[in-house]
Design a protein around this motif. Structure first.
Motif, short mmCIF file in Angstrom:
data_model
loop_
_atom_site.label_atom_id
_atom_site.label_comp_id
_atom_site.label_asym_id
_atom_site.label_seq_id
_atom_site.Cartn_x
_atom_site.Cartn_y
_atom_site.Cartn_z
N SER A 35 0.81 -1.21 0.00
CA SER A 35 0.00 0.00 0.00
C SER A 35 0.85 1.26 0.00
O SER A 35 0.61 2.18 -0.79
CB SER A 35 -0.96 -0.01 1.20
N ASN A 36 1.84 1.34 0.89
CA ASN A 36 2.69 2.53 0.93
C ASN A 36 3.83 2.47 -0.08
O ASN A 36 4.43 3.50 -0.39
CB ASN A 36 3.28 2.69 2.34
N ALA A 37 4.14 1.28 -0.56
CA ALA A 37 5.21 1.14 -1.56
C ALA A 37 4.70 1.36 -2.98
O ALA A 37 5.50 1.61 -3.89
CB ALA A 37 5.84 -0.25 -1.44
N LEU A 38 3.39 1.30 -3.18
CA LEU A 38 2.85 1.30 -4.53
C LEU A 38 3.13 2.58 -5.31
O LEU A 38 3.42 2.51 -6.52
CB LEU A 38 1.35 1.01 -4.49
N PRO A 39 3.03 3.76 -4.71
CA PRO A 39 3.40 4.94 -5.50
C PRO A 39 4.81 4.85 -6.07
O PRO A 39 5.06 5.23 -7.22
CB PRO A 39 3.28 6.08 -4.48
N THR A 40 5.76 4.33 -5.28
CA THR A 40 7.14 4.17 -5.76
C THR A 40 7.21 3.10 -6.85
O THR A 40 7.90 3.26 -7.87
CB THR A 40 8.06 3.78 -4.60
N ILE A 41 6.49 1.97 -6.63
CA ILE A 41 6.51 0.88 -7.61
C ILE A 41 5.96 1.34 -8.95
O ILE A 41 6.57 1.10 -10.01
CB ILE A 41 5.70 -0.33 -7.08
N ILE A 42 4.81 2.00 -8.93
CA ILE A 42 4.17 2.45 -10.16
C ILE A 42 5.02 3.49 -10.87
O ILE A 42 5.16 3.49 -12.10
CB ILE A 42 2.76 3.01 -9.86
N SER A 43 5.63 4.38 -10.10
CA SER A 43 6.52 5.38 -10.70
C SER A 43 7.73 4.71 -11.35
O SER A 43 8.15 5.08 -12.45
CB SER A 43 6.97 6.38 -9.63
N ASP A 44 8.29 3.70 -10.68
CA ASP A 44 9.46 3.00 -11.22
C ASP A 44 9.12 2.23 -12.49
O ASP A 44 9.96 2.11 -13.39
CB ASP A 44 10.01 2.04 -10.16
N TRP A 55 19.33 -0.72 -0.54
CA TRP A 55 19.92 -2.00 -0.92
C TRP A 55 18.90 -3.15 -0.95
O TRP A 55 19.26 -4.27 -1.29
CB TRP A 55 21.08 -2.35 0.01
N LEU A 56 17.64 -2.86 -0.63
CA LEU A 56 16.59 -3.87 -0.75
C LEU A 56 15.78 -3.66 -2.02
O LEU A 56 15.76 -4.49 -2.91
CB LEU A 56 15.68 -3.84 0.48
N GLY A 57 15.09 -2.54 -2.12
CA GLY A 57 14.27 -2.28 -3.30
C GLY A 57 12.86 -2.83 -3.12
O GLY A 57 12.60 -3.72 -2.31
N TRP A 58 11.92 -2.30 -3.93
CA TRP A 58 10.50 -2.62 -3.75
C TRP A 58 10.17 -4.08 -4.01
O TRP A 58 9.15 -4.58 -3.55
CB TRP A 58 9.65 -1.72 -4.63
N ARG A 59 11.01 -4.81 -4.73
CA ARG A 59 10.70 -6.22 -5.04
C ARG A 59 10.62 -7.07 -3.77
O ARG A 59 9.91 -8.08 -3.73
CB ARG A 59 11.73 -6.79 -6.01
N TRP A 60 11.34 -6.66 -2.74
CA TRP A 60 11.30 -7.42 -1.50
C TRP A 60 9.96 -7.24 -0.76
O TRP A 60 9.69 -7.96 0.20
CB TRP A 60 12.47 -7.02 -0.61
N CYS A 61 9.14 -6.31 -1.21
CA CYS A 61 7.78 -6.21 -0.65
C CYS A 61 6.99 -7.49 -0.91
O CYS A 61 6.10 -7.84 -0.15
CB CYS A 61 7.05 -5.02 -1.27
N PHE A 62 7.31 -8.17 -2.00
CA PHE A 62 6.61 -9.40 -2.36
C PHE A 62 7.31 -10.64 -1.81
O PHE A 62 6.68 -11.64 -1.50
CB PHE A 62 6.46 -9.49 -3.88
N TYR A 63 8.63 -10.56 -1.68
CA TYR A 63 9.36 -11.72 -1.15
C TYR A 63 9.20 -11.86 0.35
O TYR A 63 9.34 -12.96 0.89
CB TYR A 63 10.85 -11.59 -1.48
N VAL A 64 8.91 -10.76 1.06
CA VAL A 64 8.94 -10.77 2.52
C VAL A 64 7.89 -11.70 3.13
O VAL A 64 8.07 -12.23 4.23
CB VAL A 64 8.78 -9.33 3.06
N GLY A 65 6.79 -11.93 2.41
CA GLY A 65 5.73 -12.78 2.96
C GLY A 65 6.01 -14.26 2.81
O GLY A 65 5.36 -15.09 3.47
N VAL A 66 6.97 -14.62 1.96
CA VAL A 66 7.24 -16.04 1.68
C VAL A 66 7.68 -16.81 2.93
O VAL A 66 7.15 -17.90 3.20
CB VAL A 66 8.27 -16.18 0.54
#
Length: 553
Positions: A45-54, A177-188
């Protein structure tokens, strides 16, 4: 004689109440799995503005990253619910976690908006299984009168996931050094732990019977909901609201829904048992869930845009600033659950929750970019408190009036309508926000003497990179636009409150739901095997209606 002894022992094991310790052990894995499902939607939710912009995507893509998950949850929920009435609930809940993990990995590898939206849909299928099955399994283990106590635990986990998700997502985005992709990996890792815990702690009886899955019904409901959401997403931008495209999509969706109803009435194992709607209280609870779902999902979706795009806060700060709504949801959910378990009264809690939700939405509708945070905190707390009183207790009111054999379908029906309301609401309100923001930006730029060229592109801006005069205009536009979204949500939830007012309060049972045959057998002192209960099922029409009448009595 040996067979009779086995039957008695089997029935005794099936109906023997679980101790509080056993329930908590079983709940540990279930609640961890529920936390994973919540995390999948809140962490972005809070990462999405950054994700969509990227990804250089538009406001429409922003909305669809969320809507795709909600749509998948919506259309898969009744499928999971029906399967839980036919197959092993433990196996199904573990399958839901596996699907979630696959979707999460794919989302983390996405390099464009289309792939991300597809991955989020896969995540939604898995999360839909968790959402539907956790409530069904809890209903199987715990009598309605005691369920409020444990529903409070669910509310607490929901609040924890809603708090932790935005904070984790914001922190990940803010850590270079993490980046927004770890928003999806963190729940695994949480999903893997939940799988292990469920395997060790969850032990439920499995009823074996001949099954037939209503794949036609599942396909029809998916197509009908999808077409409706596609229309809402693109109306007003790709084509006019009043156009042949609108007529074709609305007409097609209506035809699909009508076909779905016809098919469900003739199917032996319907995806959605339509006879449940014959019970007025169940029908009203389902309608209320649909309408309140708009506020439930819209609040978490658009608040992050408000704090980041209207007030210039970082993703982590945005997560912290939304805490009042989450605290309200968690605290009031726990307190109302304890109250219902002690008193057995739930109607007043639902009514008060509806009133608080409407009041909070109306007040948030007055917010602007410069509104004092103290006022915003109060408004958000009211919304959270209202949702904490309504979302789980609407499920409880329905579960209290159905046969045990249909707990899965009934629970899934409420969750289905809630996520459908959320999906339609987020999609429609997202389109409304995009339109209003473009209008407000154009007006603001004109006011400062700047030509509005490119203002209608629909792309989500990176506010921090804008020059100061333009940045002020954009922040004001998003502040006003998000407030409009909450204001438009208020009358929708008000209709849900009206539906709640007409729900008849039925005393909560002190034992788990029983089918009509089980009730008659118990009165006669006869013990039945699961196979006997299955064989007595005469179809989708009369038995469950009779059970509901028995429960009402």
């Amino acid at each position: 004689m040996p067979q009779a002894s086995t039957a008695s022992r089997h029935a005794h094991d099936h109906d023997q109440p679980m101790t509080h310790k056993q329930i908590l052990e079983a709940l540990s894995g279930l609640l961890l799995g529920l936390f994973v499902a919540i995390l999948s939607s809140t962490v972005v939710s809070n990462a999405l503005p950054t994700i969509i912009s990227d990804l250089h995507a538009s406001e429409t893509a922003y909305t669809w990253v969320i809507t795709a998950t909600l749509l998948a949850m919506t259309v898969s929920t009744p499928v999971w619910g029906k399967l839980s009435d036919l197959f092993s609930k433990k196996l199904l809940v573990q399958l839901g976690l596996v699907i979630y993990v696959l979707g999460s990995c794919l989302a983390g590898l996405s390099h464009n908006a289309g792939t991300l939206i597809t991955a989020r849909a896969i995540q939604g299928i898995g999360a839909g299984g968790m959402t539907a099955l956790v409530q069904t399994i809890i209903a199987t283990m715990i009598p309605p009168r005691e369920r409020g106590r444990y529903s409070g635990y669910m509310g607490g986990v929901f609040a924890l996931g809603t708090i932790a998700g935005p904070l984790i997502g914001g922190a990940i985005v803010d850590t270079s050094w993490l980046g927004w992709r770890w928003c999806f990996y963190v729940g695994v890792p949480f999903a893997v732990v939940a799988l292990v815990v469920l395997q060790r702690t969850l032990h439920l009886p499995t009823t074996k019977r001949a099954v037939k899955i209503d794949w036609t019904g599942a396909t029809l409901v998916t197509a009908a909901a999808s077409l409706l959401l596609v229309w809402i997403s693109f109306a007003g931008s790709k084509y006019d609201w009043l156009s042949w495209q609108t007529a074709a999509m609305l007409g097609g969706s209506a035809l699909l829904w009508l076909t779905f109803v016809v098919v469900e009435r003739r199917t032996k194992e319907p995806m959605v048992p339509l006879h449940l709607f014959a019970n007025r209280s169940i029908a009203l609870a389902v309608v209320a869930s649909l309408l309140i779902g708009v506020a439930m999902y819209s609040g978490t979706t658009f608040l992050s845009q408000y704090f980041q795009l209207a007030r210039g806060d970082s993703p982590t700060e945005a997560g912290l600033l939304t805490l009042p709504m989450i605290i309200g949801l968690a605290a009031i959910s726990l307190l109302s659950g304890q109250f219902i378990s002690r008193t057995g009264r739930w109607k007043g809690v639902l009514v008060l929750g509806g009133v608080l939700t409407v009041a909070g939405l109306v007040l948030m509708g007055t917010a602007r970019a410069g509104t004092a945070y103290g006022l915003l905190a109060l408004y958000m707390f009211l919304i959270g408190a209202g949702l904490g009183m309504t979302q789980q207790n609407l499920v409880l009111s329905v579960q209290n009036q159905v046969a045990r054999s249909e707990l899965g379908s009934a629970s899934a029906l409420v969750a289905f309508m809630r996520t459908l309301g959320g999906a339609v609401g987020v999609s429609a309100l997202g389109a409304l926000l995009a339109h209003h923001v473009v209008t407000y930006i154009a007006q603001g730029l004109k006011g400062i003497g700047v030509h509005a060229t490119g203002a209608s592109s629909g792309a989500v801006p990176k506010v921090s990179a804008l020059p100061q005069p333009v940045r002020g205009v954009v922040e004001a536009a998003y502040g006003h636009g998000v407030a409009d979204v909450f204001l438009w949500s208020a009358p929708v939830v008000l209709l849900g409150l009206v539906a709640i007012l007409f729900i008849k309060e039925v005393p909560l049972r002190t034992a788990n739901a029983a089918s009509p045959v089980e009730e008659l057998a118990a009165d006669a002192g006869v013990v039945l095997l699961d196979d006997d209960l299955t064989g007595a099922d005469a179809g989708p029409g009369r038995p469950a209606t009779t059970a509901s009448q028995g429960a009402r009595g």
